[in-house]
Design a protein around this motif. Structure first.
Motif, mmCIF file in Angstrom:
data_model
loop_
_atom_site.group_PDB
_atom_site.id
_atom_site.type_symbol
_atom_site.label_atom_id
_atom_site.label_comp_id
_atom_site.label_asym_id
_atom_site.label_seq_id
_atom_site.Cartn_x
_atom_site.Cartn_y
_atom_site.Cartn_z
ATOM 1 N N PHE A 26 0.831 -1.202 0.000
ATOM 2 C CA PHE A 26 0.000 0.000 0.000
ATOM 3 C C PHE A 26 0.867 1.254 0.000
ATOM 4 N N ILE A 27 1.908 1.268 0.842
ATOM 5 C CA ILE A 27 2.782 2.443 0.929
ATOM 6 C C ILE A 27 3.605 2.613 -0.337
ATOM 7 N N THR A 28 4.186 1.537 -0.848
ATOM 8 C CA THR A 28 4.966 1.657 -2.084
ATOM 9 C C THR A 28 4.087 2.069 -3.260
ATOM 10 N N GLY A 29 2.825 1.678 -3.218
ATOM 11 C CA GLY A 29 1.903 2.119 -4.265
ATOM 12 C C GLY A 29 1.677 3.607 -4.235
ATOM 13 N N LEU A 30 1.570 4.169 -3.038
ATOM 14 C CA LEU A 30 1.432 5.621 -2.908
ATOM 15 C C LEU A 30 2.663 6.335 -3.460
ATOM 16 N N VAL A 31 3.837 5.753 -3.220
ATOM 17 C CA VAL A 31 5.082 6.338 -3.720
ATOM 18 C C VAL A 31 5.085 6.364 -5.240
ATOM 19 N N ALA A 32 4.802 5.219 -5.843
ATOM 20 C CA ALA A 32 4.826 5.133 -7.306
ATOM 21 C C ALA A 32 3.779 6.040 -7.936
ATOM 22 N N VAL A 66 9.509 5.567 4.716
ATOM 23 C CA VAL A 66 8.834 4.679 5.671
ATOM 24 C C VAL A 66 8.572 3.296 5.074
ATOM 25 N N ALA A 67 8.629 3.165 3.755
ATOM 26 C CA ALA A 67 8.219 1.927 3.086
ATOM 27 C C ALA A 67 8.857 0.658 3.650
ATOM 28 N N ILE A 100 16.647 -2.135 -5.548
ATOM 29 C CA ILE A 100 15.630 -1.326 -6.218
ATOM 30 C C ILE A 100 15.231 -0.144 -5.337
ATOM 31 N N TYR A 101 15.037 -0.429 -4.057
ATOM 32 C CA TYR A 101 14.655 0.633 -3.114
ATOM 33 C C TYR A 101 15.749 1.689 -3.009
ATOM 34 N N LEU A 102 16.990 1.232 -2.865
ATOM 35 C CA LEU A 102 18.100 2.167 -2.718
ATOM 36 C C LEU A 102 18.275 3.024 -3.967
ATOM 37 N N TRP A 103 18.127 2.404 -5.139
ATOM 38 C CA TRP A 103 18.246 3.152 -6.390
ATOM 39 C C TRP A 103 17.140 4.197 -6.490
#
Length: 391
Positions: A26-32, A66-67, A100-103
């Motif tokens: 849910f959180i990563t979706g908000l980011v994208a 926060v992801a 992927i997260y770090l990039w």
């Protein structure tokens, strides 16, 4: 054992993935989704959404920070997560997420925000004194070149980073759907459309979140809402939502037509254990109703006040529906036995490590970070102009 029904293996009574794993996609979706909205202005020249460009970037950064927290809290030894950088395992999708997260954090979001804010940071640096001057000087890396040529280079680099960031955003959230969709042993998850559905639902949730934040911040700051901007965001939200729901219908149609051995068990689960969360909350309240509300604004002429109210209600219902979708995917995929003859229930604690209280605190944390970012890096053009005049 009161919540167990039928034949179920002993190791399936207790669910291994809790609400924390629901929060992660849910959180990563908000980011994208927030980043995709920001790219509309930077890459696709949709100038009407410019008032939300910086807000979308800061929102994406706040939630991205926060992801990983839900995953860290879920792990028994979260300190070991750093080993995926020290001893990378390229064949593991979960392990490669760290890279992927770090990039995406350092190579895309932080860089784009820095190049976009560099001029404002320099102006604030020059107009400040004491500790504030030192802090903003550090943020500019002690470079005060804001000549037209330097700013032109900043803009070109920022645009290039945004272009690279679009597929990176797809990869950031699409891989979550890939992990679920590639679990062949689980018929609830195993579908080739899972990454695509996750991706479009991410766009829907991110756009809705930024729209609500923009409306709320304008109200707090007591400034008028840019209605052409809000109408454009709502239009793109409507189109993305229709595509997302169409993909979910396509997946449902495929499952019904295929009617594999597991279809009866899944159909029974949806009509019983997931009826409220899937049928009522996700489909009726969280999908059909907001689509209908947004459709009304597209085909009828309404006053600004009425449209704002509809957008607010539709945005909230959209986020509820997307969260319910994540819940139904993660939790629903663990409620039925591999025997296809039994079902269990999910009992969520309150103040436990993976209970409701930690989940609520995790969801509050991005807004705290966003409030700090808005204070340090104000996205409002008039405040940037004020800093420029002081300099």
């Amino acid at each position: 054992m009161a919540g167990v029904e039928g034949f179920i293996y002993p190791n399936e009574v207790e669910l291994q993935w809790s609400i924390l794993i629901v929060l992660y996609p849910f959180i990563t979706g908000l980011v994208a989704g927030a980043f995709i909205l920001a790219s509309l202005e930077r890459v696709f020249n949709v100038s009407t959404v410019k008032p939300t460009y910086r807000l979308a970037l800061l929102t994406a950064l706040a939630f991205l920070i926060v992801a990983p927290l839900p995953l860290q809290m879920h792990l028994g030894h979260p300190e070991r997560s750093f080993e995926m950088y020290i001893t990378p395992h390229t064949e593991s999708a979960m392990a490669m997420f760290g890279f992927i997260y770090l990039w995406y954090l350092m190579g895309v979001l932080v860089l784009e925000i820095w190049f976009d804010y560099r001029k404002d940071l320099v102006l604030t640096w020059k107009s400040s004194t004491g500790l504030k001057r030192q802090c903003y000087g550090a943020l500019t890396l002690w470079s005060d070149d804001i000549s037209p040529e330097a700013l032109r280079i900043d803009d070109k680099i920022g645009r290039f980073i945004t272009i690279v960031g679009i597929p990176s955003a797809f990869l950031l959230h699409g891989y979550v759907g890939f992990i679920f969709g590639s679990v062949k042993a689980n018929p609830w998850w195993s579908t080739p459309l899972m990454p695509v559905v996750f991706l479009f639902s991410a766009i829907v949730s991110g756009v809705a979140a930024v729209m609500l934040l923009y409306m709320a911040l304008c109200r707090v700051r007591r400034v008028p809402i840019d209605m052409p901007c809000l109408d454009t965001i709502a239009k793109y939200l409507f189109f993305a939502f229709v595509i997302d729901f169409s993909l979910e219908l396509l997946d449902l149609t495929h499952r019904i037509y295929e009617a594999g051995d597991s279809f009866g068990a899944l159909d029974f689960m949806v009509k019983t254990r997931l009826f409220v969360s899937h049928i009522v909350i996700q489909i009726l309240i969280g999908t059909l109703l907001p689509i209908l509300l947004l459709a009304v604004t597209q085909v009828t002429r309404l006053s600004d006040v009425t449209r704002r109210r509809i957008y607010g209600v539709a945005g909230v219902l959209t986020l509820v529906g997307i969260f319910a979708m994540r819940w139904n995917v993660v939790i629903g995929g663990q409620l039925f036995s591999k025997s296809l003859l039994g079902y269990t229930t999910y009992k969520m604690g309150f103040a436990t490590r993976e209970g409701l209280l930690p989940a609520l605190l995790i969801m509050v944390l991005p807004f705290v970070i966003l409030a700090v970012l808005l204070r340090v890096l104000p996205p409002w053009e008039e405040e940037a102009q004020l800093a420029k005049n002081k300099a």
